[in-house]
Scaffold this motif. Structure first.
Motif, mmCIF file in Angstrom:
data_model
loop_
_atom_site.group_PDB
_atom_site.id
_atom_site.type_symbol
_atom_site.label_atom_id
_atom_site.label_comp_id
_atom_site.label_asym_id
_atom_site.label_seq_id
_atom_site.Cartn_x
_atom_site.Cartn_y
_atom_site.Cartn_z
ATOM 1 N N LEU A 48 0.826 -1.203 0.000
ATOM 2 C CA LEU A 48 0.000 0.000 0.000
ATOM 3 C C LEU A 48 0.863 1.257 0.000
ATOM 4 O O LEU A 48 0.611 2.196 -0.762
ATOM 5 C CB LEU A 48 -0.906 -0.029 1.239
ATOM 6 N N ALA A 49 1.883 1.289 0.848
ATOM 7 C CA ALA A 49 2.678 2.500 1.034
ATOM 8 C C ALA A 49 3.426 2.900 -0.232
ATOM 9 O O ALA A 49 3.464 4.090 -0.600
ATOM 10 C CB ALA A 49 3.663 2.299 2.192
ATOM 11 N N VAL A 54 -5.379 2.397 -3.490
ATOM 12 C CA VAL A 54 -4.687 2.917 -2.308
ATOM 13 C C VAL A 54 -5.675 3.186 -1.176
ATOM 14 O O VAL A 54 -5.461 2.773 -0.023
ATOM 15 C CB VAL A 54 -3.903 4.195 -2.669
ATOM 16 N N GLU A 55 -6.759 3.852 -1.471
ATOM 17 C CA GLU A 55 -7.697 4.225 -0.422
ATOM 18 C C GLU A 55 -8.478 3.011 0.079
ATOM 19 O O GLU A 55 -8.756 2.902 1.288
ATOM 20 C CB GLU A 55 -8.624 5.329 -0.919
ATOM 21 N N GLY A 56 -8.794 2.083 -0.804
ATOM 22 C CA GLY A 56 -9.454 0.856 -0.373
ATOM 23 C C GLY A 56 -8.525 -0.019 0.446
ATOM 24 O O GLY A 56 -8.926 -0.604 1.464
ATOM 25 N N ALA A 57 -7.276 -0.117 0.018
ATOM 26 C CA ALA A 57 -6.292 -0.930 0.730
ATOM 27 C C ALA A 57 -6.012 -0.354 2.112
ATOM 28 O O ALA A 57 -5.823 -1.095 3.089
ATOM 29 C CB ALA A 57 -4.996 -1.016 -0.078
ATOM 30 N N GLY A 106 -0.278 -3.584 -5.110
ATOM 31 C CA GLY A 106 0.567 -2.424 -4.838
ATOM 32 C C GLY A 106 1.677 -2.289 -5.864
ATOM 33 O O GLY A 106 1.969 -1.186 -6.347
ATOM 34 N N PHE A 107 2.308 -3.418 -6.206
ATOM 35 C CA PHE A 107 3.341 -3.390 -7.245
ATOM 36 C C PHE A 107 2.744 -2.952 -8.583
ATOM 37 O O PHE A 107 3.318 -2.103 -9.281
ATOM 38 C CB PHE A 107 3.982 -4.770 -7.388
ATOM 39 N N ASP A 108 1.610 -3.519 -8.944
ATOM 40 C CA ASP A 108 0.967 -3.139 -10.206
ATOM 41 C C ASP A 108 0.697 -1.635 -10.258
ATOM 42 O O ASP A 108 0.840 -1.001 -11.309
ATOM 43 C CB ASP A 108 -0.356 -3.895 -10.381
#
Length: 591
Positions: A302-303, A355-358, A399-401
């Motif tokens: 996520l970060a 990002v916001e969902g994760a 996150g990588f994608d």
């Protein structure tokens, strides 16, 4: 140089509008009002943005040094580590009895995201220490806790986990490291470990290694593995440092990413070690650390996506390229900014919605850990156990994608090191591998977690989604979020039913679909998070609270996830239901 701004507004939204933590009955949550958490997140955000982020690119370029057996960290890391220690950040959610602040894990997780997004390599030094300290806290003797925890909680001493050996990674039953009992109750540890993150460095006075090894004449395989505390420097009875132990660094790895973190080959040559927990029960103790680490790695996915997304947005608004197909939007300039183009918007919305969902998913998971530990809630403990491989696998894959999509927004400039996007991609890539490669996470989910306690927790998850949909099913404003969530949940249930009907006859039918199942599950979890966030945003708007534009953006992003991302569940179900034959039929020698 890449930018990073702490997303404190969004963290506050999740903590208070969605999770409503200050109204929770969990011990310690009542103290977490908006003003208090804002103050904590603001201070953490300043440290992340002003101190850690500026060292990210330089740490990547310089890397760690290794000369005459001594490991050094990049310029500026030592000073930043002192700032971290001065603020008592490493012990934010550790017990007061050992010098920690004893805040809930959910707040520690929110702070951890800020540090990891600003500088993942740096944050790993104290992040791994936290995990090692947690293992000692859970399984150590009173003397071990008193000896090691105060210095580890403060990060005066740091910690590591030592599992992997040159000939074995996931299959730890093949381990060769030995632990020979000594007359004084200690053990003599011999063997070599590889891929040891933060294995040695110049940031702390001592490094406390947790090392898996086999006691001679113990059970074969994984059942014969024990866990040992092996300090770099032996600790005297008065707590001061004594002689150098028989542990040394053989080399540091040259890696694709996380260059600022020293990934070491560790040699144990008759080093003195102390049993942690019971003999031959090392994996039980190590999993305390590994499960925490898996959530920490999920946070890294996520970060890095958040940091990359922030830079992609800034570039898309600034870079002038072409004209909007519907007419010029920057008529006084030579071209329109990239963000006017639908495909750029698609890429940015993919990133934003993930990002916001994760973030909501991760903080919900942290809240369950608090509920399990602080309220002795076995249901929460079972649920987070089920969801841990989903968090780790799905958030790091996605996150990588998303870092790749952010890099793509930059076009050719994204491939040039000067812009820093390459580092986000390279740093995010490791999260899919360490702490159990994501294929292993999928096997754990399908092979172990689904059937845990007779499938009790996956059924509870389905019931949770069902109850949410039923509660809000008559709300016309929620219909556009409830309908796709119902469909996705049915896909997940159908996949589980396929495994039940076919997996017993041929386990390959389940295992060949495990990776798709993990992603299907992840999408349903984010779908649930987005439905909850949509409801929270609607409520805030109805009550006239806060920044209306912020809540409107939440609703727009929720609609995007439901219409453009969540339908992936149908694809994953189709793959699962194709069974093992398309995967397993081709003979090995035909590859």
């Amino acid at each position: 140089m890449p930018i990073y701004n702490a997303p404190t507004d969004d963290l506050q939204f999740v903590l208070h509008d969605v999770l409503n933590i200050s109204a929770s009955d969990v011990a310690g949550f009542a103290d977490l009002d908006r003003e208090f958490t804002q103050a904590i997140l603001d201070e953490a955000g300043k440290l992340a943005s002003d101190v850690l982020a500026p060292l990210n690119a330089s740490g990547d370029q310089e890397g760690c040094g290794f000369e005459n057996g001594v490991v050094t960290t990049p310029k500026g890391f030592k000073e930043a580590f002192e700032r971290l220690k001065e603020g008592a950040w490493p012990g934010i959610d550790m017990p007061e009895a050992y010098g920690g602040q004893e805040m809930p894990v959910v707040l520690g997780t929110a702070v951890g995201e800020l540090f990891s997004a600003a500088n993942q390599s740096f944050t790993m030094y104290h992040g791994l220490t936290h995990g090692a300290a947690s293992a000692i806290l859970a399984h150590g003797t009173a003397q071990q806790k008193d000896t090691y925890l105060p210095k580890m909680v403060s990060c005066e001493w740091t910690g590591t986990m030592n599992l992997t050996e040159p000939h074995c990674g996931t299959d730890l039953g093949l381990m060769r490291s030995k632990a020979v009992p000594q007359d004084d109750g200690s053990y003599q540890i011999s063997g070599q470990k590889i891929f040891i993150s933060a294995g040695d460095h110049d940031l702390s006075d001592n490094v406390i290694h947790l090392v898996l090894a086999k006691i001679p004449d113990g059970p074969d395989g994984i059942k014969g593995v024990s866990l040992f505390i092996v300090p770099k420097f032996l600790v005297k009875d008065d707590g001061s440092l004594g002689a150098r132990n028989g542990v040394s660094v053989g080399n540091i790895e040259t890696k694709m990413g996380i260059h600022g973190n020293a990934t070491c080959v560790m040699n144990y040559d008759g080093a003195t070690g102390y049993l942690l927990g019971e003999p031959h029960k090392g994996m039980r103790a190590m999993f305390t650390m590994m499960n925490e680490a898996r959530l920490g790695v999920a946070m890294q996915g996520l970060a890095q996506a958040e940091a990359a997304y922030q830079n992609a947005v800034a570039y898309a608004k600034d870079r002038l390229q072409g004209r909007a197909v519907t007419g010029a939007e920057n008529p006084d300039g030579p071209a329109d900014p990239l963000i006017v183009h639908p495909d750029i918007r698609r890429a940015l919305m993919d990133q934003k919605s993930f990002v916001e969902g994760a973030r909501a998913f991760l903080l919900w998971g942290a809240e369950m850990i608090d509920r399990a530990h602080r309220a002795d809630d076995s249901a929460a403990d079972g649920m987070i156990s089920l969801l841990t491989p989903v968090l780790k696998g799905f958030l790091t894959d996605q996150g990588f994608d998303m870092t790749v999509q952010a890099q793509q927004v930059f076009g050719g400039h994204g491939y040039i090191e000067e812009h820093g996007m390459s580092q986000f991609v390279r740093d995010a890539r490791i999260a899919m591998i360490y702490e159990g490669a994501n294929g292993v996470q999928a096997l754990d989910l399908v092979g172990r977690k689904l059937a845990q306690d007779g499938g009790k927790y996956v059924m509870a998850f389905f019931e949770m989604v069902k109850d949410f949909c039923k509660t809000h099913g008559e709300d016309a404003a929620m219909a556009e979020f409830i309908a796709p969530l119902k469909t996705a949940s049915k896909h997940l249930q159908s996949a589980g039913m396929y495994f039940m009907q076919n997996g017993m006859k041929n386990p390959n039918h389940a295992l060949a679909g495990s990776y798709d199942f993990m992603h299907l599950f992840g999408h349903v979890c984010l779908g649930l998070m987005w439905a909850r966030m949509a409801k929270a945003a609607q409520q805030a708007l109805a009550e006239g609270r806060g920044n209306a534009a912020f809540y409107e953006a939440k609703l727009t992003t929720a609609r995007f996830y439901m219409s453009r991302r969540l339908p992936a569940t149908a694809l994953h179900l189709s793959r699962i239901e194709s069974g093992a034959d398309p995967v397993m039929t081709l003979p090995a020698d035909a590859f």
